[in-house]
Design a protein around this motif. Sequence first.
Motif, mmCIF file in Angstrom:
data_model
loop_
_atom_site.group_PDB
_atom_site.id
_atom_site.type_symbol
_atom_site.label_atom_id
_atom_site.label_comp_id
_atom_site.label_asym_id
_atom_site.label_seq_id
_atom_site.Cartn_x
_atom_site.Cartn_y
_atom_site.Cartn_z
ATOM 1 N N LEU A 138 0.846 -1.184 0.000
ATOM 2 C CA LEU A 138 0.000 0.000 0.000
ATOM 3 C C LEU A 138 0.888 1.243 0.000
ATOM 4 C CD1 LEU A 138 -3.006 0.755 0.003
ATOM 5 C CD2 LEU A 138 -2.865 0.980 2.479
ATOM 6 N N ARG A 139 1.285 1.686 -1.201
ATOM 7 C CA ARG A 139 2.095 2.886 -1.378
ATOM 8 C C ARG A 139 1.395 3.827 -2.342
ATOM 9 N NH1 ARG A 139 7.343 1.183 -4.016
ATOM 10 N NH2 ARG A 139 5.907 -0.221 -5.084
ATOM 11 N N ARG A 140 1.881 5.064 -2.364
ATOM 12 C CA ARG A 140 1.388 6.013 -3.360
ATOM 13 C C ARG A 140 1.751 5.529 -4.757
ATOM 14 N NH1 ARG A 140 -0.363 11.017 -1.512
ATOM 15 N NH2 ARG A 140 0.033 11.455 0.695
ATOM 16 N N ILE A 141 0.875 5.839 -5.710
ATOM 17 C CA ILE A 141 1.094 5.340 -7.065
ATOM 18 C C ILE A 141 0.983 6.442 -8.113
ATOM 19 C CG2 ILE A 141 -1.329 4.752 -7.428
ATOM 20 C CD1 ILE A 141 -0.421 2.265 -8.933
ATOM 21 N N LEU A 142 0.303 7.548 -7.807
ATOM 22 C CA LEU A 142 0.110 8.635 -8.773
ATOM 23 C C LEU A 142 0.900 9.884 -8.412
ATOM 24 C CD1 LEU A 142 -3.727 8.316 -9.440
ATOM 25 C CD2 LEU A 142 -1.848 7.416 -10.807
ATOM 26 N N THR A 143 1.066 10.166 -7.137
ATOM 27 C CA THR A 143 1.810 11.354 -6.719
ATOM 28 C C THR A 143 3.276 11.021 -6.512
ATOM 29 O OG1 THR A 143 1.207 10.911 -4.425
ATOM 30 C CG2 THR A 143 -0.204 12.411 -5.660
ATOM 31 N N ASP A 144 4.070 12.058 -6.244
ATOM 32 C CA ASP A 144 5.512 11.908 -6.139
ATOM 33 C C ASP A 144 5.894 11.466 -4.730
ATOM 34 O OD1 ASP A 144 8.124 11.900 -6.858
ATOM 35 O OD2 ASP A 144 8.320 14.074 -7.108
ATOM 36 N N TYR A 145 7.184 11.106 -4.567
ATOM 37 C CA TYR A 145 7.696 10.729 -3.261
ATOM 38 C C TYR A 145 7.619 11.940 -2.323
ATOM 39 C CZ TYR A 145 9.576 6.753 -5.834
ATOM 40 O OH TYR A 145 9.713 5.641 -6.612
ATOM 41 N N GLY A 146 7.207 11.705 -1.087
ATOM 42 C CA GLY A 146 7.122 12.779 -0.118
ATOM 43 C C GLY A 146 5.965 13.728 -0.320
ATOM 44 N N PHE A 147 4.979 13.364 -1.134
ATOM 45 C CA PHE A 147 3.836 14.240 -1.375
ATOM 46 C C PHE A 147 3.007 14.363 -0.106
ATOM 47 C CE2 PHE A 147 -0.367 15.413 -2.879
ATOM 48 C CZ PHE A 147 -0.081 16.347 -3.861
ATOM 49 N N ARG A 148 2.565 15.579 0.173
ATOM 50 C CA ARG A 148 1.765 15.857 1.361
ATOM 51 C C ARG A 148 0.288 15.915 1.015
ATOM 52 N NH1 ARG A 148 3.633 21.256 3.939
ATOM 53 N NH2 ARG A 148 1.737 20.779 5.132
#
Length: 280
Positions: A138-148
């Motif tokens: 379960l990780r982010r897939i559309l936004t960038d690393y470190g997105f708030r």
Amino acid sequence: MRAPAPAWAADLNGETIEAVRATLGTALIDAVDQVGEVALYVERDAIVTVLTALRDTPGLEYQQLMEIAGVDYPDRPERFEVVYCLLSLTRNHRLHVHVSTDDVKPVPSVTGIWPVAGWLEREVYDMYGVLFAGNADLRRILTDYGFRGHPQRKDFPLSGFVEMRYSEEAKRVVYQPVQLAQDFRNFDFQSPWEGAQYVLPGDEKGMVPEAKGAPTPLKADEIVKADAPSKPQAGSTTHEPKTTDSTAQTGAGEPDPGNQRQDKPRDSDVVPTKGGGQNQ
């Protein structure tokens, strides 16, 4: 020879709702026919059991998970809805399964039923912040690393929290707080064919008739015909017309009508050049 695909029938919605009520039992909160499609509202903790029954029960047989979508209702106690879009290939029919949650209570993952749900659940988590228990990645897939934050939430600012740019000093992409060059402008989306309720600079030119018989927005008592004589304004002097049908003001018949040779100055301001003319 392949069997023909089943034709779509509008009366499948009623049959589907009856079959779902008999199959799901207490796990089903409500089943409605909305805009020509079946929508099922089920308990969050029973989502795995519900989707398994919808896939394997004869007469339902929704084999494919087409999409997992998120919806945000900020006014609700459980503000998020997770919507599972299913397709039955044997019946050529679709339905939606809805579960409610918030940003703390996780929804059981359905990756054990459909492995493709892993990526779809990651999208819902990235956009809305909904947690899925049992998703191993379960990780982010559309936004960038470190997105708030989560962009699809209704309370997420349009400008975001941070912006990125390439720094010539650091020779890499850097993140910094959002700095708007100008405030958001208000745009008028009123149709010009309906007529605006305000007057822009230059609109007063359109208030005067262009020609005789031309349409005008003026009232009947304000219309001035194009060939009507102009009325002198208050306080102005009346001038004689520049043209006349009489020869009394044309100079005809006078002994010296003007512009004679003797009327010209003796010393000309322009000195002829050697070529004999001022343009040589």
